[in-house]
Design a protein around this motif. Sequence first.
Motif, PDB file in Angstrom:
ATOM      1  N   VAL A 177       0.943  -1.213   0.139  1.00 39.15           N
ATOM      2  CA  VAL A 177      -0.009   0.008  -0.028  1.00 39.15           C
ATOM      3  C   VAL A 177       0.811   1.304  -0.058  1.00 39.15           C
ATOM      4  N   LYS A 178       1.723   1.220   1.133  1.00 42.39           N
ATOM      5  CA  LYS A 178       2.359   2.689   0.991  1.00 42.39           C
ATOM      6  C   LYS A 178       3.638   2.793  -0.149  1.00 42.39           C
ATOM      7  N   PRO A 179       4.047   1.772  -0.914  1.00 38.84           N
ATOM      8  CA  PRO A 179       4.775   1.890  -2.133  1.00 38.84           C
ATOM      9  C   PRO A 179       3.895   2.630  -3.320  1.00 38.84           C
ATOM     10  N   ASN A 180       2.711   2.114  -3.313  1.00 37.89           N
ATOM     11  CA  ASN A 180       1.781   2.489  -4.235  1.00 37.89           C
ATOM     12  C   ASN A 180       1.368   3.950  -4.083  1.00 37.89           C
ATOM     13  N   VAL A 181       1.084   4.156  -2.921  1.00 38.47           N
ATOM     14  CA  VAL A 181       0.760   5.694  -2.648  1.00 38.47           C
ATOM     15  C   VAL A 181       1.924   6.517  -2.888  1.00 38.47           C
ATOM     16  N   ALA A 182       3.156   5.968  -2.580  1.00 35.21           N
ATOM     17  CA  ALA A 182       4.145   6.932  -2.934  1.00 35.21           C
ATOM     18  C   ALA A 182       4.479   7.086  -4.379  1.00 35.21           C
ATOM     19  N   PHE A 183       4.002   6.126  -5.042  1.00 32.42           N
ATOM     20  CA  PHE A 183       4.144   5.994  -6.708  1.00 32.42           C
ATOM     21  C   PHE A 183       3.278   7.100  -7.240  1.00 32.42           C
ATOM     22  N   LEU A 184       2.305   7.066  -6.654  1.00 35.00           N
ATOM     23  CA  LEU A 184       1.023   8.147  -7.349  1.00 35.00           C
ATOM     24  C   LEU A 184       1.478   9.422  -6.813  1.00 35.00           C
ATOM     25  N   ARG A 185       2.077   9.681  -5.726  1.00 33.90           N
ATOM     26  CA  ARG A 185       2.450  10.980  -5.540  1.00 33.90           C
ATOM     27  C   ARG A 185       3.563  11.404  -6.327  1.00 33.90           C
ATOM     28  N   GLU A 186       4.620  10.233  -6.751  1.00 32.80           N
ATOM     29  CA  GLU A 186       5.456  10.782  -8.018  1.00 32.80           C
ATOM     30  C   GLU A 186       4.585  11.099  -9.231  1.00 32.80           C
ATOM     31  N   CYS A 187       3.707  10.798  -9.593  1.00 36.62           N
ATOM     32  CA  CYS A 187       3.081  10.921 -10.628  1.00 36.62           C
ATOM     33  C   CYS A 187       2.158  12.122 -10.557  1.00 36.62           C
ATOM     34  N   LEU A 204      -7.010  -0.335  -6.277  1.00 37.24           N
ATOM     35  CA  LEU A 204      -5.806   0.153  -6.952  1.00 37.24           C
ATOM     36  C   LEU A 204      -4.516   0.395  -5.891  1.00 37.24           C
ATOM     37  N   LEU A 205      -4.953   0.153  -4.635  1.00 38.62           N
ATOM     38  CA  LEU A 205      -3.946   0.188  -3.508  1.00 38.62           C
ATOM     39  C   LEU A 205      -3.431  -1.100  -3.240  1.00 38.62           C
ATOM     40  N   SER A 206      -4.178  -2.145  -3.650  1.00 37.88           N
ATOM     41  CA  SER A 206      -3.603  -3.327  -3.034  1.00 37.88           C
ATOM     42  C   SER A 206      -3.162  -4.310  -4.440  1.00 37.88           C
TER      43      SER A 206
END
Length: 382
Positions: A177-187, A204-206
């Motif tokens: 979850v946290k890596p996904n959120v971090a990547f979305l922020r990178e986007c 989308l988070l899982s």
Amino acid sequence: MLWLRCCGLTQLLSFRSASTISQLSRLISAAVSPNPSFAVEDYLVSTCGLTRAQALKASAKLSHLKSPSKPDAVLAFLAGLGLSAADVAALVARDPLFLCAKVEKTLAPNVAELTGLGLSLSQIARLVSLPSVTFRYRSIVSTLEYFLPLFRSSENLLRALPRAGGSILGSNLERVVKPNVAFLRECGLGACDIARLCIPTPSLLSISTERIRTAVACVEGLGVPRGSRMFKHALQVVAFLSEEKITTKVEHLKKTFKWSDAEVGIAVSKAPKLLTMSIESLQRRSEFLISEVGLEMTYIVYRPAMLMYSLEGRLRPRYYVVKFLKENGLLSRNRDYYSAVKITEKEFVEKFICPHKDAAPHLADDYGAACRGEVPARFSFT
């Protein structure tokens, strides 16, 4: 009846201090008593409301129970929390081991801490009732503590969880979850963007971060850049489609509308959900808009939203009205068809029906008939 014996457990509704949990312990001890002739299957039917078939299946996981004391305590907890008999039966059928949860050490502390995070008791009851939500573990608190600010409110999170089947609560926070959120922020997605993205599509988070990266690359390949208004909408669609399906749909759009790769990119960037529409529905709309209405292919490229409107309930009836008004000199022949299609039903009636009630008194009835799939004689043109 267990529910009557547990009426004193309404004090569960406070759940706000250690002393309350101690009171809960004493109340439960007074409300339940061991039964040497305890039969699990019968108990599940008579007390929990399961069908005989459900009880037979569930009892296999509860064969170690020799007394109703622990399940009675759990049922008392659920009753005090406000769950209905139907909710309890569904919960027990889905997760029989919930009847073995520790009220004092797990369930009551969970409620106390979640109220501290801002959830109301009715919201906690909804949470307990959701499939795949493992409320009988203490980890639920730390998990929700992370997700609540991410979704911006407890109500947003509760709306999202049923769509994910509860799967996001079981996902590993640190590895997924946290890596996904971090990547979305990178986007380029901010906190509000991520919330809006994940409320309708929490799964989308899982999924794996690699899968999200692939989806982002695909979205950009379709001509929707990061930071654009439609980026998150396109990501919602593409993330759960295989590359093969996307390729097939793009090729169909090119073939059906005679669009180039660039034109498909323009259309998809404006209406990403085109990629989720069936080939049949796209074909039917293209035949109507091009053959009957007479629209140019390039006209549709820049107005692809019309392909997602109902053919029978919107596109066709409104076309009939617009054409009738033009044929009878009640509307300028230069009036754009899309201007009549994109507005709400209320606006359409106010702008295209009501102003002509004297000159065309039957127009409202004819339009209603057209929306029901009929073609009134006045809408037949040669």
